[in-house]
Design a protein around this motif. Structure first.
Motif, PDB file in Angstrom:
ATOM      1  N   SER A  40       0.812  -1.222   0.000  1.00 16.01           N
ATOM      2  CA  SER A  40       0.000   0.000   0.000  1.00 16.01           C
ATOM      3  C   SER A  40       0.841   1.266   0.000  1.00 16.01           C
ATOM      4  CB  SER A  40      -0.929   0.007   1.219  1.00 16.01           C
ATOM      5  OG  SER A  40      -0.169   0.048   2.416  1.00 16.01           O
ATOM      6  N   GLY A  41       2.161   1.140   0.102  1.00 17.73           N
ATOM      7  CA  GLY A  41       3.054   2.295   0.121  1.00 17.73           C
ATOM      8  C   GLY A  41       4.026   2.202   1.276  1.00 17.73           C
ATOM      9  N   ALA A  42       4.801   3.251   1.472  1.00 19.76           N
ATOM     10  CA  ALA A  42       5.782   3.269   2.548  1.00 19.76           C
ATOM     11  C   ALA A  42       5.145   3.766   3.837  1.00 19.76           C
ATOM     12  CB  ALA A  42       6.955   4.156   2.178  1.00 19.76           C
ATOM     13  N   VAL A  43       5.562   3.153   4.943  1.00 17.25           N
ATOM     14  CA  VAL A  43       5.078   3.515   6.272  1.00 17.25           C
ATOM     15  C   VAL A  43       6.305   3.753   7.140  1.00 17.25           C
ATOM     16  CG1 VAL A  43       3.772   2.700   8.270  1.00 17.25           C
ATOM     17  CG2 VAL A  43       3.057   2.040   5.983  1.00 17.25           C
ATOM     18  N   VAL A  54       3.399  11.738  20.677  1.00 19.67           N
ATOM     19  CA  VAL A  54       2.123  11.101  20.366  1.00 19.67           C
ATOM     20  C   VAL A  54       1.009  12.150  20.400  1.00 19.67           C
ATOM     21  CG1 VAL A  54       0.422   9.404  21.145  1.00 19.67           C
ATOM     22  CG2 VAL A  54       2.858   8.834  21.167  1.00 19.67           C
ATOM     23  N   HIS A  55       1.033  13.026  21.398  1.00 15.28           N
ATOM     24  CA  HIS A  55       0.032  14.098  21.491  1.00 15.28           C
ATOM     25  C   HIS A  55       0.094  14.999  20.252  1.00 15.28           C
ATOM     26  CE1 HIS A  55      -2.427  17.342  23.042  1.00 15.28           C
ATOM     27  NE2 HIS A  55      -1.457  18.167  22.721  1.00 15.28           N
ATOM     28  N   PHE A  56       1.296  15.350  19.817  1.00 19.87           N
ATOM     29  CA  PHE A  56       1.434  16.188  18.627  1.00 19.87           C
ATOM     30  C   PHE A  56       0.738  15.553  17.430  1.00 19.87           C
ATOM     31  CE2 PHE A  56       3.488  16.974  14.583  1.00 19.87           C
ATOM     32  CZ  PHE A  56       3.367  18.343  14.481  1.00 19.87           C
ATOM     33  N   TYR A  57       1.034  14.274  17.174  1.00 20.09           N
ATOM     34  CA  TYR A  57       0.464  13.620  16.001  1.00 20.09           C
ATOM     35  C   TYR A  57      -1.032  13.392  16.131  1.00 20.09           C
ATOM     36  CZ  TYR A  57       5.013  13.066  13.936  1.00 20.09           C
ATOM     37  OH  TYR A  57       6.231  13.323  13.363  1.00 20.09           O
ATOM     38  N   ARG A  58      -1.532  13.231  17.342  1.00 20.70           N
ATOM     39  CA  ARG A  58      -2.971  13.009  17.532  1.00 20.70           C
ATOM     40  C   ARG A  58      -3.771  14.303  17.530  1.00 20.70           C
ATOM     41  NH1 ARG A  58      -2.758   8.054  21.613  1.00 20.70           N
ATOM     42  NH2 ARG A  58      -2.665   6.443  20.015  1.00 20.70           N
ATOM     43  N   GLU A  59      -3.188  15.396  17.974  1.00 23.18           N
ATOM     44  CA  GLU A  59      -3.937  16.651  18.144  1.00 23.18           C
ATOM     45  C   GLU A  59      -3.469  17.765  17.206  1.00 23.18           C
ATOM     46  OE1 GLU A  59      -6.538  16.548  20.159  1.00 23.18           O
ATOM     47  OE2 GLU A  59      -6.025  14.539  20.878  1.00 23.18           O
ATOM     48  N   VAL A  60      -2.205  18.105  17.272  1.00 23.06           N
ATOM     49  CA  VAL A  60      -1.685  19.262  16.543  1.00 23.06           C
ATOM     50  C   VAL A  60      -1.585  19.006  15.048  1.00 23.06           C
ATOM     51  CG1 VAL A  60       0.237  20.889  16.379  1.00 23.06           C
ATOM     52  CG2 VAL A  60      -0.449  19.997  18.616  1.00 23.06           C
ATOM     53  N   ALA A  61      -1.170  17.804  14.653  1.00 22.57           N
ATOM     54  CA  ALA A  61      -0.997  17.500  13.232  1.00 22.57           C
ATOM     55  C   ALA A  61      -2.289  17.686  12.449  1.00 22.57           C
ATOM     56  CB  ALA A  61      -0.464  16.083  13.052  1.00 22.57           C
ATOM     57  N   GLN A  62      -3.416  17.372  13.058  1.00 19.24           N
ATOM     58  CA  GLN A  62      -4.710  17.552  12.387  1.00 19.24           C
ATOM     59  C   GLN A  62      -4.983  19.026  12.096  1.00 19.24           C
ATOM     60  OE1 GLN A  62      -7.786  15.614  14.634  1.00 19.24           O
ATOM     61  NE2 GLN A  62      -6.542  13.796  14.953  1.00 19.24           N
ATOM     62  N   ILE A  63      -4.633  19.881  13.025  1.00 14.08           N
ATOM     63  CA  ILE A  63      -4.822  21.324  12.847  1.00 14.08           C
ATOM     64  C   ILE A  63      -3.919  21.828  11.735  1.00 14.08           C
ATOM     65  CG2 ILE A  63      -4.565  23.572  13.975  1.00 14.08           C
ATOM     66  CD1 ILE A  63      -5.215  22.030  16.644  1.00 14.08           C
ATOM     67  N   LEU A  64      -2.663  21.384  11.738  1.00 18.43           N
ATOM     68  CA  LEU A  64      -1.731  21.794  10.689  1.00 18.43           C
ATOM     69  C   LEU A  64      -2.181  21.288   9.321  1.00 18.43           C
ATOM     70  CD1 LEU A  64       1.663  21.191  12.511  1.00 18.43           C
ATOM     71  CD2 LEU A  64       0.535  23.379  12.082  1.00 18.43           C
ATOM     72  N   ALA A  65      -2.630  20.045   9.258  1.00 15.15           N
ATOM     73  CA  ALA A  65      -3.086  19.474   7.988  1.00 15.15           C
ATOM     74  C   ALA A  65      -4.269  20.254   7.435  1.00 15.15           C
ATOM     75  CB  ALA A  65      -3.450  18.007   8.170  1.00 15.15           C
ATOM     76  N   ALA A  66      -5.159  20.710   8.304  1.00 14.16           N
ATOM     77  CA  ALA A  66      -6.311  21.503   7.861  1.00 14.16           C
ATOM     78  C   ALA A  66      -5.871  22.838   7.258  1.00 14.16           C
ATOM     79  CB  ALA A  66      -7.267  21.741   9.030  1.00 14.16           C
ATOM     80  N   ARG A  67      -4.668  23.275   7.596  1.00 12.16           N
ATOM     81  CA  ARG A  67      -4.120  24.527   7.061  1.00 12.16           C
ATOM     82  C   ARG A  67      -3.130  24.285   5.922  1.00 12.16           C
ATOM     83  NH1 ARG A  67      -5.717  25.352  12.124  1.00 12.16           N
ATOM     84  NH2 ARG A  67      -6.466  27.386  12.783  1.00 12.16           N
ATOM     85  N   ALA A  73       0.696  10.904   9.382  1.00 11.83           N
ATOM     86  CA  ALA A  73      -0.375  10.495  10.289  1.00 11.83           C
ATOM     87  C   ALA A  73       0.156   9.470  11.281  1.00 11.83           C
ATOM     88  CB  ALA A  73      -1.528   9.882   9.496  1.00 11.83           C
ATOM     89  N   LEU A  74      -0.307   9.554  12.514  1.00 13.10           N
ATOM     90  CA  LEU A  74      -0.009   8.537  13.511  1.00 13.10           C
ATOM     91  C   LEU A  74      -1.098   7.492  13.412  1.00 13.10           C
ATOM     92  CD1 LEU A  74       1.544   7.471  15.975  1.00 13.10           C
ATOM     93  CD2 LEU A  74      -0.037   8.816  17.388  1.00 13.10           C
ATOM     94  N   GLU A  75      -0.713   6.320  12.995  1.00 10.17           N
ATOM     95  CA  GLU A  75      -1.697   5.267  12.798  1.00 10.17           C
ATOM     96  C   GLU A  75      -1.870   4.405  14.044  1.00 10.17           C
ATOM     97  OE1 GLU A  75      -2.382   1.630   9.713  1.00 10.17           O
ATOM     98  OE2 GLU A  75      -1.266   3.381   9.078  1.00 10.17           O
ATOM     99  N   TRP A  76      -0.787   4.186  14.759  1.00 13.26           N
ATOM    100  CA  TRP A  76      -0.827   3.318  15.932  1.00 13.26           C
ATOM    101  C   TRP A  76       0.354   3.654  16.822  1.00 13.26           C
ATOM    102  CZ3 TRP A  76       2.463  -1.181  16.830  1.00 13.26           C
ATOM    103  CH2 TRP A  76       2.037  -1.983  17.881  1.00 13.26           C
ATOM    104  N   ALA A  77       0.108   3.831  18.108  1.00  7.75           N
ATOM    105  CA  ALA A  77       1.188   4.153  19.026  1.00  7.75           C
ATOM    106  C   ALA A  77       1.556   2.973  19.918  1.00  7.75           C
ATOM    107  CB  ALA A  77       0.815   5.360  19.880  1.00  7.75           C
TER     108      ALA A  77
END
Length: 84
Positions: A40-43, A54-67, A73-77
């Motif tokens: 499916s691609g590189a991970v 982990v908090h950054f990827y779960r919370e902040v990254a979504q805000i940055l991606a929206a901008r 993406a954090l798929e599993w911690a």
């Protein structure tokens, strides 16, 4: 994928198909960071992520991606199965 723990290998196989290659990436501080090439691609797989990361990827990254800021993406911690 001998470098990766069995729980990580099993998860990746179920989620992305059998891996084709594993490459250790140079991380800051000598962390365990790998690029796993799957059908499916590189991970990117990172062991020992700190709570703040982990908090950054779960919370902040979504805000940055929206901008329009590209962030992985954090798929599993792995908190539910213990530390790696």
């Amino acid at each position: 994928m001998t470098e990766l723990p069995p729980m990580v290998r099993e998860y990746l196989s179920a989620a992305h198909g059998e891996s084709r290659a594993v490459e250790r990436l140079g991380g800051m501080g000598g962390g365990r960071v790998y690029r796993v090439r799957c059908p499916s691609g590189a991970v990117v797989v990172k062991g020992g992520a700190r709570a703040a990361e982990v908090h950054f990827y779960r919370e902040v990254a979504q805000i940055l991606a929206a901008r329009g800021v590209a962030t992985p993406a954090l798929e599993w911690a792995g908190e539910d199965v213990g530390a790696w």
